[in-house]
Design a protein around this motif. Sequence first.
Motif, PDB file in Angstrom:
ATOM      1  N   TRP A   1       0.829  -1.201   0.000  1.00 41.77           N
ATOM      2  CA  TRP A   1       0.000   0.000   0.000  1.00 41.77           C
ATOM      3  C   TRP A   1       0.863   1.251   0.000  1.00 41.77           C
ATOM      4  CZ3 TRP A   1      -3.336  -1.860   4.693  1.00 41.77           C
ATOM      5  CH2 TRP A   1      -4.157  -2.923   4.281  1.00 41.77           C
ATOM      6  N   ASN A   2       0.519   2.214  -0.846  1.00 42.71           N
ATOM      7  CA  ASN A   2       1.207   3.498  -0.865  1.00 42.71           C
ATOM      8  C   ASN A   2       0.174   4.616  -1.017  1.00 42.71           C
ATOM      9  OD1 ASN A   2       3.332   5.236  -0.743  1.00 42.71           O
ATOM     10  ND2 ASN A   2       3.781   5.124  -2.931  1.00 42.71           N
ATOM     11  N   PRO A   3      -0.713   4.748  -0.003  1.00 46.74           N
ATOM     12  CA  PRO A   3      -1.750   5.782  -0.087  1.00 46.74           C
ATOM     13  C   PRO A   3      -1.169   7.172   0.180  1.00 46.74           C
ATOM     14  CG  PRO A   3      -1.816   4.739   2.039  1.00 46.74           C
ATOM     15  CD  PRO A   3      -0.758   4.006   1.241  1.00 46.74           C
ATOM     16  N   PRO A   4      -1.952   8.214  -0.072  1.00 46.88           N
ATOM     17  CA  PRO A   4      -1.464   9.572   0.211  1.00 46.88           C
ATOM     18  C   PRO A   4      -1.321   9.804   1.719  1.00 46.88           C
ATOM     19  CG  PRO A   4      -3.758   9.631  -0.492  1.00 46.88           C
ATOM     20  CD  PRO A   4      -3.293   8.215  -0.661  1.00 46.88           C
ATOM     21  N   PHE A   5      -0.337  10.634   2.062  1.00 44.00           N
ATOM     22  CA  PHE A   5      -0.113  11.028   3.453  1.00 44.00           C
ATOM     23  C   PHE A   5      -1.235  11.965   3.877  1.00 44.00           C
ATOM     24  CE2 PHE A   5       1.947  13.943   6.566  1.00 44.00           C
ATOM     25  CZ  PHE A   5       2.138  13.017   7.570  1.00 44.00           C
ATOM     26  N   CYS A   6      -1.859  11.674   5.016  1.00 43.54           N
ATOM     27  CA  CYS A   6      -3.005  12.461   5.487  1.00 43.54           C
ATOM     28  C   CYS A   6      -2.676  13.295   6.722  1.00 43.54           C
ATOM     29  CB  CYS A   6      -4.172  11.531   5.799  1.00 43.54           C
ATOM     30  SG  CYS A   6      -4.764  10.611   4.370  1.00 43.54           S
ATOM     31  N   GLY A   7      -1.420  13.329   7.157  1.00 44.35           N
ATOM     32  CA  GLY A   7      -1.046  14.093   8.345  1.00 44.35           C
ATOM     33  C   GLY A   7      -0.599  13.174   9.468  1.00 44.35           C
ATOM     34  N   ASN A   8      -0.360  13.776  10.599  1.00 36.94           N
ATOM     35  CA  ASN A   8       0.101  13.030  11.761  1.00 36.94           C
ATOM     36  C   ASN A   8      -1.025  12.807  12.741  1.00 36.94           C
ATOM     37  OD1 ASN A   8       2.863  12.850  10.998  1.00 36.94           O
ATOM     38  ND2 ASN A   8       3.042  15.030  11.456  1.00 36.94           N
ATOM     39  N   LEU A   9      -1.005  11.671  13.383  1.00 30.31           N
ATOM     40  CA  LEU A   9      -1.974  11.311  14.396  1.00 30.31           C
ATOM     41  C   LEU A   9      -1.275  11.394  15.746  1.00 30.31           C
ATOM     42  CD1 LEU A   9      -4.914  10.218  14.432  1.00 30.31           C
ATOM     43  CD2 LEU A   9      -3.946   7.926  14.484  1.00 30.31           C
ATOM     44  N   ASP A  10      -1.962  11.851  16.766  1.00 31.37           N
ATOM     45  CA  ASP A  10      -1.381  11.947  18.102  1.00 31.37           C
ATOM     46  C   ASP A  10      -1.359  10.565  18.738  1.00 31.37           C
ATOM     47  OD1 ASP A  10      -0.374  12.751  20.518  1.00 31.37           O
ATOM     48  OD2 ASP A  10      -2.179  13.816  21.165  1.00 31.37           O
ATOM     49  N   MET A  11      -0.499   9.704  18.161  1.00 33.45           N
ATOM     50  CA  MET A  11      -0.348   8.340  18.665  1.00 33.45           C
ATOM     51  C   MET A  11       1.138   8.089  18.864  1.00 33.45           C
ATOM     52  SD  MET A  11      -1.852   4.730  17.194  1.00 33.45           S
ATOM     53  CE  MET A  11      -3.555   5.215  17.418  1.00 33.45           C
ATOM     54  N   GLU A  12       1.472   7.392  19.953  1.00 30.97           N
ATOM     55  CA  GLU A  12       2.870   7.132  20.275  1.00 30.97           C
ATOM     56  C   GLU A  12       3.036   5.721  20.811  1.00 30.97           C
ATOM     57  OE1 GLU A  12       5.890   9.928  22.333  1.00 30.97           O
ATOM     58  OE2 GLU A  12       4.878   8.853  23.966  1.00 30.97           O
ATOM     59  N   ILE A  13       4.118   5.078  20.368  1.00 28.27           N
ATOM     60  CA  ILE A  13       4.511   3.795  20.948  1.00 28.27           C
ATOM     61  C   ILE A  13       5.722   4.109  21.818  1.00 28.27           C
ATOM     62  CG2 ILE A  13       5.239   1.426  20.550  1.00 28.27           C
ATOM     63  CD1 ILE A  13       4.093   1.725  17.682  1.00 28.27           C
ATOM     64  N   ARG A  14       5.577   3.907  23.102  1.00 32.07           N
ATOM     65  CA  ARG A  14       6.645   4.258  24.050  1.00 32.07           C
ATOM     66  C   ARG A  14       7.688   3.152  24.122  1.00 32.07           C
ATOM     67  NH1 ARG A  14       3.261   7.732  28.444  1.00 32.07           N
ATOM     68  NH2 ARG A  14       2.622   9.310  26.921  1.00 32.07           N
ATOM     69  N   ALA A  15       8.811   3.460  24.751  1.00 29.83           N
ATOM     70  CA  ALA A  15       9.936   2.526  24.817  1.00 29.83           C
ATOM     71  C   ALA A  15       9.573   1.212  25.510  1.00 29.83           C
ATOM     72  CB  ALA A  15      11.126   3.182  25.514  1.00 29.83           C
ATOM     73  N   ASP A  16       8.573   1.233  26.383  1.00 27.60           N
ATOM     74  CA  ASP A  16       8.158  -0.002  27.073  1.00 27.60           C
ATOM     75  C   ASP A  16       7.142  -0.804  26.262  1.00 27.60           C
ATOM     76  OD1 ASP A  16       5.809   1.456  27.320  1.00 27.60           O
ATOM     77  OD2 ASP A  16       5.748   1.367  29.507  1.00 27.60           O
ATOM     78  N   GLY A  17       6.846  -0.361  25.025  1.00 32.49           N
ATOM     79  CA  GLY A  17       5.927  -1.074  24.155  1.00 32.49           C
ATOM     80  C   GLY A  17       4.476  -0.668  24.312  1.00 32.49           C
ATOM     81  N   SER A  18       4.175   0.264  25.223  1.00 33.76           N
ATOM     82  CA  SER A  18       2.787   0.692  25.397  1.00 33.76           C
ATOM     83  C   SER A  18       2.405   1.702  24.319  1.00 33.76           C
ATOM     84  CB  SER A  18       2.569   1.272  26.797  1.00 33.76           C
ATOM     85  OG  SER A  18       3.433   2.365  27.018  1.00 33.76           O
ATOM     86  N   TRP A  19       1.161   1.630  23.907  1.00 39.22           N
ATOM     87  CA  TRP A  19       0.613   2.493  22.859  1.00 39.22           C
ATOM     88  C   TRP A  19      -0.294   3.535  23.510  1.00 39.22           C
ATOM     89  CZ3 TRP A  19       0.187   1.184  17.247  1.00 39.22           C
ATOM     90  CH2 TRP A  19       1.079   0.172  16.874  1.00 39.22           C
ATOM     91  N   PHE A  20      -0.145   4.788  23.076  1.00 39.03           N
ATOM     92  CA  PHE A  20      -0.941   5.894  23.586  1.00 39.03           C
ATOM     93  C   PHE A  20      -1.606   6.621  22.433  1.00 39.03           C
ATOM     94  CE2 PHE A  20       1.515   5.000  27.228  1.00 39.03           C
ATOM     95  CZ  PHE A  20       0.938   5.633  28.321  1.00 39.03           C
ATOM     96  N   TYR A  21      -2.852   7.041  22.643  1.00 39.34           N
ATOM     97  CA  TYR A  21      -3.573   7.868  21.683  1.00 39.34           C
ATOM     98  C   TYR A  21      -4.038   9.114  22.418  1.00 39.34           C
ATOM     99  CZ  TYR A  21      -7.130   9.454  18.386  1.00 39.34           C
ATOM    100  OH  TYR A  21      -7.885  10.215  17.517  1.00 39.34           O
TER     101      TYR A  21
END
Length: 181
Positions: free
Chosen positions: A33-53
Amino acid sequence: MGRMTDNPVSDAAGLASAAQAASKKGPPPVHLWNPPFCGNLDMEIRADGSWFYQGTPIGRPAMVRLFASILKREGEDYFLVTPVEKVGIRVVDAPFIAEDAEIGQDILFTTNVGDTVKAGPDHAIEIRGTPEAPRPYVHIRRGLWARIDRKTFYRLADASVPGDDGRMVLHSGGETFPLET
């Protein structure tokens, strides 16, 4: 990755819905898949593997696994992709944690998002950092790595043997992996 997207489809719920639809017949083929870039989402994967939105932990393991299935790396940047959109997210270290390993003739790693890989030519073990502070990783898929957690690294170190150059090594999948930098 500065601004957040204003595209209403590019939120966590929209991405989750698109990912579920795309994964009905097996793992989503994000590498195609190579869709168009739609911007950034306020989502982060932290160093301990936890996901935040939006600063809040994503507490549902099934949701994290779903997002992990549509994760793509391009250069040093990470994106969640569907067939029609691509949004940037932040990854502090590696996107996954290898939290267990079956150590025998080969080494089979299991990640915090349910991936299982056998160390070998396509799934290298790599030691980064310094001799005083080694940071072990295993390649999971298409440029996505898992940091090997401490207990698993200690088990790997215990199973290692001296290599030809005197460094401690592991063997798996027909490959030899040094456990020292």
